[in-house]
Design an enzyme around this catalytic site. Structure first.
Site, PDB file in Angstrom:
ATOM      1  N   ARG A   9      44.504  47.422 -41.525  1.00  0.00           N
ATOM      2  CA  ARG A   9      43.203  46.718 -41.602  1.00  0.00           C
ATOM      3  C   ARG A   9      42.305  47.557 -42.497  1.00  0.00           C
ATOM      4  O   ARG A   9      42.049  48.726 -42.206  1.00  0.00           O
ATOM      5  CB  ARG A   9      42.580  46.582 -40.208  1.00  0.00           C
ATOM      6  CG  ARG A   9      41.119  46.191 -40.265  1.00  0.00           C
ATOM      7  CD  ARG A   9      40.557  45.780 -38.931  1.00  0.00           C
ATOM      8  NE  ARG A   9      41.037  44.464 -38.550  1.00  0.00           N
ATOM      9  CZ  ARG A   9      40.480  43.700 -37.612  1.00  0.00           C
ATOM     10  NH1 ARG A   9      39.415  44.116 -36.965  1.00  0.00           N
ATOM     11  NH2 ARG A   9      40.979  42.524 -37.315  1.00  0.00           N
ATOM     12  N   HIS A  64      42.640  37.136 -43.629  1.00  0.00           N
ATOM     13  CA  HIS A  64      42.985  37.501 -42.236  1.00  0.00           C
ATOM     14  C   HIS A  64      44.172  36.616 -41.821  1.00  0.00           C
ATOM     15  O   HIS A  64      44.051  35.758 -40.948  1.00  0.00           O
ATOM     16  CB  HIS A  64      41.765  37.296 -41.337  1.00  0.00           C
ATOM     17  CG  HIS A  64      41.841  38.030 -40.041  1.00  0.00           C
ATOM     18  ND1 HIS A  64      42.912  38.827 -39.689  1.00  0.00           N
ATOM     19  CD2 HIS A  64      40.962  38.096 -38.991  1.00  0.00           C
ATOM     20  CE1 HIS A  64      42.693  39.345 -38.489  1.00  0.00           C
ATOM     21  NE2 HIS A  64      41.526  38.913 -38.046  1.00  0.00           N
ATOM     22  N   GLN A 114      45.394  36.261 -38.039  1.00  0.00           N
ATOM     23  CA  GLN A 114      44.499  35.433 -37.233  1.00  0.00           C
ATOM     24  C   GLN A 114      44.798  33.960 -37.462  1.00  0.00           C
ATOM     25  O   GLN A 114      44.861  33.162 -36.524  1.00  0.00           O
ATOM     26  CB  GLN A 114      43.042  35.738 -37.620  1.00  0.00           C
ATOM     27  CG  GLN A 114      42.031  34.877 -36.907  1.00  0.00           C
ATOM     28  CD  GLN A 114      41.943  35.182 -35.418  1.00  0.00           C
ATOM     29  OE1 GLN A 114      41.768  36.326 -35.035  1.00  0.00           O
ATOM     30  NE2 GLN A 114      42.059  34.165 -34.570  1.00  0.00           N
ATOM     31  N   ASP A 128      32.781  31.505 -38.178  1.00  0.00           N
ATOM     32  CA  ASP A 128      32.965  32.959 -38.098  1.00  0.00           C
ATOM     33  C   ASP A 128      31.591  33.592 -38.317  1.00  0.00           C
ATOM     34  O   ASP A 128      30.645  32.910 -38.742  1.00  0.00           O
ATOM     35  CB  ASP A 128      33.980  33.410 -39.170  1.00  0.00           C
ATOM     36  CG  ASP A 128      34.350  34.885 -39.054  1.00  0.00           C
ATOM     37  OD1 ASP A 128      34.124  35.480 -37.974  1.00  0.00           O
ATOM     38  OD2 ASP A 128      34.872  35.448 -40.043  1.00  0.00           O
ATOM     39  N   CYS A 157      37.519  33.160 -34.359  1.00  0.00           N
ATOM     40  CA  CYS A 157      38.426  34.310 -34.334  1.00  0.00           C
ATOM     41  C   CYS A 157      37.921  35.424 -33.437  1.00  0.00           C
ATOM     42  O   CYS A 157      38.701  36.250 -32.989  1.00  0.00           O
ATOM     43  CB  CYS A 157      38.665  34.826 -35.753  1.00  0.00           C
ATOM     44  SG  CYS A 157      37.189  35.490 -36.541  1.00  0.00           S
ATOM     45  N   ARG A 187      47.179  35.524 -30.749  1.00  0.00           N
ATOM     46  CA  ARG A 187      47.361  36.641 -31.693  1.00  0.00           C
ATOM     47  C   ARG A 187      48.611  37.426 -31.304  1.00  0.00           C
ATOM     48  O   ARG A 187      49.415  37.808 -32.150  1.00  0.00           O
ATOM     49  CB  ARG A 187      46.145  37.587 -31.663  1.00  0.00           C
ATOM     50  CG  ARG A 187      44.852  37.016 -32.196  1.00  0.00           C
ATOM     51  CD  ARG A 187      44.917  36.780 -33.698  1.00  0.00           C
ATOM     52  NE  ARG A 187      45.214  37.988 -34.458  1.00  0.00           N
ATOM     53  CZ  ARG A 187      44.327  38.919 -34.822  1.00  0.00           C
ATOM     54  NH1 ARG A 187      43.055  38.755 -34.509  1.00  0.00           N
ATOM     55  NH2 ARG A 187      44.677  39.982 -35.522  1.00  0.00           N
TER      56      ARG A 187
HETATM   57  N1  NVA Z   1      35.016  37.867 -40.920  1.00  0.00           N
HETATM   58  C1  NVA Z   1      35.092  38.829 -39.846  1.00  0.00           C
HETATM   59  C2  NVA Z   1      36.325  38.615 -39.025  1.00  0.00           C
HETATM   60  C3  NVA Z   1      36.444  39.552 -37.850  1.00  0.00           C
HETATM   61  C4  NVA Z   1      37.712  39.376 -37.103  1.00  0.00           C
HETATM   62  C5  NVA Z   1      35.047  40.231 -40.413  1.00  0.00           C
HETATM   63  O1  NVA Z   1      35.714  40.479 -41.414  1.00  0.00           O
HETATM   64  O2  NVA Z   1      34.342  41.073 -39.867  1.00  0.00           O
HETATM   65  N1   CP Z   2      39.712  38.431 -34.507  1.00  0.00           N
HETATM   66  C1   CP Z   2      39.950  39.720 -34.721  1.00  0.00           C
HETATM   67  O1   CP Z   2      40.652  40.121 -35.661  1.00  0.00           O
HETATM   68  O2   CP Z   2      39.409  40.552 -33.795  1.00  0.00           O
HETATM   69  P1   CP Z   2      39.314  42.134 -33.872  1.00  0.00           P
HETATM   70  O3   CP Z   2      38.350  42.474 -34.974  1.00  0.00           O
HETATM   71  O4   CP Z   2      38.804  42.543 -32.506  1.00  0.00           O
HETATM   72  O5   CP Z   2      40.661  42.701 -34.149  1.00  0.00           O
END
Ligand code: NVA
Ligand code: CP
Length: 303
Positions: free
Chosen positions: A102, A129, A132, A220, A260, A288
């Site tokens: 990540r 993502h 997800q 989101d 998500c 997930r």
């Molecule tokens: N768009 C959000 C998704 C979190 C799971 C982010 O990147 O923070």
């Molecule tokens: N939806 C998601 O990826 O959650 P986290 O940021 O908690 O991993």
């Protein structure tokens, strides 16, 4: 399929195969059937951003499959002090059977895959993502029985979730409508892919137009991780981009709502809508685990 970096790289057939395997692994987990398909395998999990779901579902998932997960925070790794990704990739490939990462730039994930010799899984970048969205597609199929004839809509920021939902939704044959402010459109490469789908795709600034007749509504956060300095500006820009009762009134009668998570109630979604649809939202979060187990088996399992 050697890596899982973005849905643009994954075919419709591969998505279906992964979803079928995810359903099977979910069934086996629920029925206490052992499924140690990755016995003795090690997954390294590099995190340059925070996570609850991704971290816990990958770590639990690899354990349920008979392997082990190593949580590698960038605060502790040399990568956080500037060791090049191409060196990290070659070193970690000597120890691990797979890497989940990540991070911010999609290029970092692509470089890890290019220079390393083990499968790489994208656990979220600024661009995509994909894990997800595999869980999201799995949840839609559970609730709706398939994808054919369904319309998905996405309301809010044209971010990593929007990019992956557009590609995933279109690949499985859903209609996809996206409402974002003009200055926060999804990625150009994704829009090019989407526009080649003709009437199946719609991009608008009008949330009601996007939501009209939708079977599944996604939203989101207005400010993703790494955009903390823009929060106030984004609150202004996105103030009309909310999933609320009024928006759902123009959707299909049995519309599903997906998020998500984490959710910001009162911003992209109201408390009322979130709680009314919390069953399907937490099923989505659970999925997930199953969807990612399928991805790991496919990439790291004995061929
Ligand atoms: N768009 C959000 C998704 C979190 C799971 C982010 O990147 O923070
Ligand atoms: N939806 C998601 O990826 O959650 P986290 O940021 O908690 O991993």
């Amino acid at each position: 399929m050697k890596h899982f970096l973005k849905l643009l790289d994954v075919s419709a057939e591969e998505i279906t195969e992964l979803l079928n395997l995810a359903d099977q692994l979910k069934y086996e987990k629920k029925h206490g059937i052992e499924h140690k398909l990755l016995k003795g395998k090690t997954l390294g999990m590099i995190f340059q951003k925070s996570s609850t779901r991704t971290r816990v579902s990958f770590e639990t998932g690899i354990y349920q499959l008979g392997g082990i997960g190593l949580f590698l925070s960038s605060n502790d790794l040399q990568i956080g002090r500037g060791e090049p990704v191409k060196d990290t990739a070659r070193v970690l490939s000597r120890y691990l059977d797979g890497i989940m990462i990540r991070t911010f730039a999609q290029k970092e994930v692509e470089d890890l895959a290019e220079y390393g010799s083990v499968p790489v899984i994208n656990g979220l970048t600024d661009f995509a993502h994909p894990c997800q969205v595999m869980a999201d597609l799995m949840t839609i199929r559970e609730y709706k029985g398939g994808f054919s004839g369904l319309k998905m809509c996405y309301i809010g920021d044209g971010n990593n979730m929007a990019n992956s939902l557009i590609v995933g939704g279109l690949k499985v044959g859903m209609k996809v409508a996206v409402a974002t402010p003009q200055a926060y459109k999804p990625d150009d490469e994704v829009l090019k892919f989407a526009k080649a789908h003709g009437d199946m795709f719609k991009l608008t600034e009008d949330i009601m137009e996007a939501a009209e007749g939708a079977d599944v509504v996604f939203t989101d956060v207005w400010a993703s991780m790494g955009m903390e300095k823009e929060v106030e500006e984004r609150r202004k820009q996105f103030s009309g981009y909310q999933v609320n009762k009024e928006l759902l009134s123009v959707c299909s009668k049995d519309v599903m709502v997906q998020h998500c998570l984490p959710a910001h109630r009162g911003e992209e979604i109201t408390e009322e809508v979130f709680e009314a649809h919390s069953g399907e939202i937490f099923d989505e979060a659970e999925n997930r685990l199953h969807a990612q187990k399928a991805i790991m088996v496919k990439l790291m399992g004995d061929k």
